[in-house]
Motif scaffolding. Sequence first.
Motif, mmCIF file in Angstrom:
data_model
loop_
_atom_site.group_PDB
_atom_site.id
_atom_site.type_symbol
_atom_site.label_atom_id
_atom_site.label_comp_id
_atom_site.label_asym_id
_atom_site.label_seq_id
_atom_site.Cartn_x
_atom_site.Cartn_y
_atom_site.Cartn_z
ATOM 1 N N PHE A 167 -3.490 3.627 -7.155
ATOM 2 C CA PHE A 167 -2.758 4.264 -6.076
ATOM 3 C C PHE A 167 -1.527 4.994 -6.602
ATOM 4 N N ILE A 168 -1.119 4.686 -7.827
ATOM 5 C CA ILE A 168 0.120 5.229 -8.389
ATOM 6 C C ILE A 168 -0.155 6.519 -9.159
ATOM 7 N N GLU A 175 3.393 5.755 -5.155
ATOM 8 C CA GLU A 175 2.109 5.676 -4.485
ATOM 9 C C GLU A 175 1.740 7.035 -3.913
ATOM 10 N N MET A 176 0.508 7.440 -4.140
ATOM 11 C CA MET A 176 0.079 8.770 -3.704
ATOM 12 C C MET A 176 -0.151 8.839 -2.202
ATOM 13 N N VAL A 230 -11.726 9.534 -0.494
ATOM 14 C CA VAL A 230 -11.979 8.091 -0.511
ATOM 15 C C VAL A 230 -10.716 7.331 -0.915
ATOM 16 N N LEU A 231 -10.030 7.793 -1.960
ATOM 17 C CA LEU A 231 -8.811 7.116 -2.405
ATOM 18 C C LEU A 231 -7.723 7.222 -1.347
ATOM 19 N N LYS A 239 -2.205 0.066 3.178
ATOM 20 C CA LYS A 239 -0.906 0.069 3.851
ATOM 21 C C LYS A 239 -0.975 -0.670 5.168
ATOM 22 N N LYS A 240 -2.061 -0.433 5.924
ATOM 23 C CA LYS A 240 -2.203 -1.079 7.232
ATOM 24 C C LYS A 240 -2.313 -2.598 7.077
ATOM 25 N N ARG A 241 -3.019 -3.032 6.013
ATOM 26 C CA ARG A 241 -3.210 -4.472 5.828
ATOM 27 C C ARG A 241 -1.926 -5.165 5.358
#
Length: 245
Positions: A167-168, A175-176, A230-231, A239-241
């Motif tokens: 993600f980085i 984070e992208m 997808v990423l 983020k939601k979790r």
Amino acid sequence: MPGRSSSNSNSSGFISFSGIESALSSLKNFQSCISSGMDTASSVAFDLVETQTEVSSEYSMDKAMIEFAVMDRELSHYVKAVQSTINHVKEERPEKIPDLKLLVEKKFLALQSKNSDADFQKNEKFVQFKQQLRELKKQYGLQAEREADGTEGVDEDMIVTQSQINFICPITQLEMKRPMKNKVCGHTYEEEAIVRMIECKQKRKKKARCPKIGCSHEDMRLSDLIQDEVLRRAIESHKKRTQPS
């Protein structure tokens, strides 16, 4: 395919193709509409996977992508036939205006005759769609995919933790938000950061090297980059979790 070609000539026998070239411009704009349609179909298919909607709905998006790819191939052949005809007439400079419609149709049919049923699968957007759909299914641990790759029973949180480093962005170290994947080496970066880096290198007449440590790709181009849908969805899902309720 699109309608009748036309041209005109002045008293000196010069043939003007301004009307045809204007029509070609419109056809190319239509190709961009096909591209947008493929993007929409891809997004809907990904939404169906995320919401675990019935498989038949996902397959309908797959069929739509095939139809778009076939349409794009046919339109590309028609544009190529018209351009080829124009170039040929300009080189020959005939005294009489030839039957352009007939010439275009002959060239178009010649191109179409070389088609195979699998040609559409070479369409770049279709290839990306199939690849990202497969990756998204694995990400959501669909049963069929788990059985195929031996990951059945693996904790989903563990998979997310292992992939979180992806993600980085290797440039910003943040984070992208809009990840872009390099088609050549497979590495991913934040869109704004990688585009700026490549453009800066190009202005200085230098090659842009992939910023991922250890990567040997030394001549990055903007055309190498594609949206990593997808990423992006994986990052948003994570983020939601992890956000406090």
